[in-house]
Scaffold this motif. Structure first.
Motif, PDB file in Angstrom:
ATOM      1  N   GLY A   5      52.907  26.592  40.165  1.00 40.70           N
ATOM      2  CA  GLY A   5      51.974  26.023  40.978  1.00 40.70           C
ATOM      3  C   GLY A   5      50.775  26.895  40.490  1.00 40.70           C
ATOM      4  N   ILE A   6      50.705  28.264  39.771  1.00 39.71           N
ATOM      5  CA  ILE A   6      49.575  28.871  39.378  1.00 39.71           C
ATOM      6  C   ILE A   6      48.813  27.936  38.369  1.00 39.71           C
ATOM      7  N   THR A   7      47.519  28.091  38.841  1.00 36.70           N
ATOM      8  CA  THR A   7      46.555  27.403  37.840  1.00 36.70           C
ATOM      9  C   THR A   7      45.908  28.758  37.028  1.00 36.70           C
ATOM     10  N   LEU A   8      45.589  28.750  35.823  1.00 36.15           N
ATOM     11  CA  LEU A   8      44.744  29.597  35.115  1.00 36.15           C
ATOM     12  C   LEU A   8      43.352  28.739  34.559  1.00 36.15           C
ATOM     13  N   ARG A   9      42.138  29.448  34.952  1.00 38.10           N
ATOM     14  CA  ARG A   9      41.043  28.855  34.876  1.00 38.10           C
ATOM     15  C   ARG A   9      39.993  29.773  34.431  1.00 38.10           C
ATOM     16  N   GLU A  10      38.777  29.477  33.920  1.00 36.09           N
ATOM     17  CA  GLU A  10      37.657  30.348  33.812  1.00 36.09           C
ATOM     18  C   GLU A  10      37.153  30.967  35.100  1.00 36.09           C
ATOM     19  N   ALA A  11      36.769  32.180  35.252  1.00 35.91           N
ATOM     20  CA  ALA A  11      35.967  32.780  36.118  1.00 35.91           C
ATOM     21  C   ALA A  11      34.738  32.254  36.448  1.00 35.91           C
ATOM     22  N   VAL A  12      34.371  31.997  37.694  1.00 34.79           N
ATOM     23  CA  VAL A  12      33.002  31.539  38.076  1.00 34.79           C
ATOM     24  C   VAL A  12      32.419  32.566  39.036  1.00 34.79           C
ATOM     25  N   ALA A  13      31.225  32.404  39.550  1.00 27.17           N
ATOM     26  CA  ALA A  13      30.379  33.458  40.323  1.00 27.17           C
ATOM     27  C   ALA A  13      31.272  33.749  41.606  1.00 27.17           C
ATOM     28  N   ASP A  14      31.731  32.684  42.055  1.00 31.98           N
ATOM     29  CA  ASP A  14      32.364  32.882  43.540  1.00 31.98           C
ATOM     30  C   ASP A  14      33.707  33.763  43.361  1.00 31.98           C
ATOM     31  N   ASP A  15      34.047  34.013  42.283  1.00 26.74           N
ATOM     32  CA  ASP A  15      35.248  34.849  42.033  1.00 26.74           C
ATOM     33  C   ASP A  15      35.068  36.132  42.040  1.00 26.74           C
ATOM     34  N   LEU A  16      33.916  36.923  41.761  1.00 29.48           N
ATOM     35  CA  LEU A  16      33.652  38.088  41.859  1.00 29.48           C
ATOM     36  C   LEU A  16      34.219  38.951  42.801  1.00 29.48           C
ATOM     37  N   ASP A  17      33.990  38.395  44.000  1.00 25.21           N
ATOM     38  CA  ASP A  17      34.528  39.406  45.525  1.00 25.21           C
ATOM     39  C   ASP A  17      35.932  39.239  45.483  1.00 25.21           C
ATOM     40  N   ALA A  18      36.549  38.057  44.882  1.00 24.24           N
ATOM     41  CA  ALA A  18      38.049  38.031  44.782  1.00 24.24           C
ATOM     42  C   ALA A  18      38.829  39.093  43.967  1.00 24.24           C
ATOM     43  N   ILE A  19      38.314  39.106  42.482  1.00 30.03           N
ATOM     44  CA  ILE A  19      38.414  40.074  41.661  1.00 30.03           C
ATOM     45  C   ILE A  19      38.377  41.456  42.082  1.00 30.03           C
ATOM     46  N   ALA A  20      37.089  41.781  42.717  1.00 30.19           N
ATOM     47  CA  ALA A  20      36.688  43.071  43.465  1.00 30.19           C
ATOM     48  C   ALA A  20      38.014  43.347  44.238  1.00 30.19           C
ATOM     49  N   LEU A  21      38.190  42.651  45.378  1.00 26.97           N
ATOM     50  CA  LEU A  21      39.395  42.837  46.035  1.00 26.97           C
ATOM     51  C   LEU A  21      40.527  43.458  45.737  1.00 26.97           C
ATOM     52  N   ILE A  22      40.801  42.727  44.331  1.00 25.72           N
ATOM     53  CA  ILE A  22      42.226  43.033  43.817  1.00 25.72           C
ATOM     54  C   ILE A  22      41.806  44.396  43.288  1.00 25.72           C
ATOM     55  N   TYR A  23      41.202  44.508  42.616  1.00 30.33           N
ATOM     56  CA  TYR A  23      40.720  45.771  41.773  1.00 30.33           C
ATOM     57  C   TYR A  23      40.664  46.751  43.001  1.00 30.33           C
TER      58      TYR A  23
END
Length: 214
Positions: A5-23
């Motif tokens: 059920g995991i989907t891989l896609r290109e990052a969009v502007a709204d993903d910045l905070d989500a990536i930052a939180l994981i980082y």
């Protein structure tokens, strides 16, 4: 965790905070624990944006609308990194904020803000040598802690390899260090091709460069 059920896609502007939180969950939690919430947010957002603007290939792993991982891939032309114009303005804005904050930051915070940038300078020096592996670079791979060990990292790297191949790259490299889980790259069949000791300030810090086939 099951990665069905995991989907891989290109990052969009709204993903910045989500990536930052994981980082931040992986490398900057000490700032949050110290109660410096603004510094914690800046550290994650700046470093995520820095990696994104160096990555023409941006992969985000999503499940049920939530980002659970990301893999950001750079490519090189004539020994120089190709920038991603979508993320360049965001990076420049956060670079100005990080630079201003670093002027009054202590050594630990300054290191968290700009440690990855210094590592990228090492990557650029390596790419400028014309090494056969310096065709592309996995700039960043992050997985939410609860999803680690489920095979998501391997899936992201496999998709990154496929996309690098579509870009005409046959080999790539990535950078880790002796304080990170570099054994993951051994399990992926990559080879340690170089070491860099330039950031060792007496604490035996070593940057490892791994090479792989795209």
């Amino acid at each position: 965790m099951n990665i069905e059920g995991i989907t891989l896609r290109e990052a969009v502007a709204d993903d910045l905070d989500a990536i930052a939180l994981i980082y931040n969950s992986l490398w900057c939690n000490w700032i949050r624990k110290a109660g410096a919430w603004e510094d914690w947010a800046l550290c994650g957002r700046f470093n995520a944006a820095m990696q994104l603007q160096r990555s023409p290939i941006t992969l985000v792993a999503e499940r049920n609308g939530a980002v659970v991982g990301a893999c950001l891939v750079g490519v090189f032309e004539n020994g120089a990194p190709v920038k991603n114009p979508r993320w360049q303005p965001v990076y420049e804005e956060l670079l100005a904020k990080a630079t201003e904050r670093a002027e009054t930051a202590d050594e630990d915070l300054e290191g968290s803000l700009f440690g990855d940038s210094r590592e990228k300078a090492t990557a650029d020096r390596f790419a400028a040598t014309g090494d056969e592996y310096a065709q592309a670079q996995i700039n960043l791979i992050v997985i939410k802690p609860e999803w680690q060990g489920a095979g998501l990292g391997r899936r992201l790297v496999e998709e990154a390899r496929r996309r690098m191949g579509e870009e005409g790259r046959t080999k790539f490299f990535l950078m880790s260090d002796n304080r990170s889980n570099y054994h993951f790259y051994d399990h992926l069949g990559m080879a340690r091709i170089a070491e860099d000791h330039s950031q060792d300030t007496g604490d035996n810090f070593i940057v490892y460069i791994y090479g792989g086939e795209a």
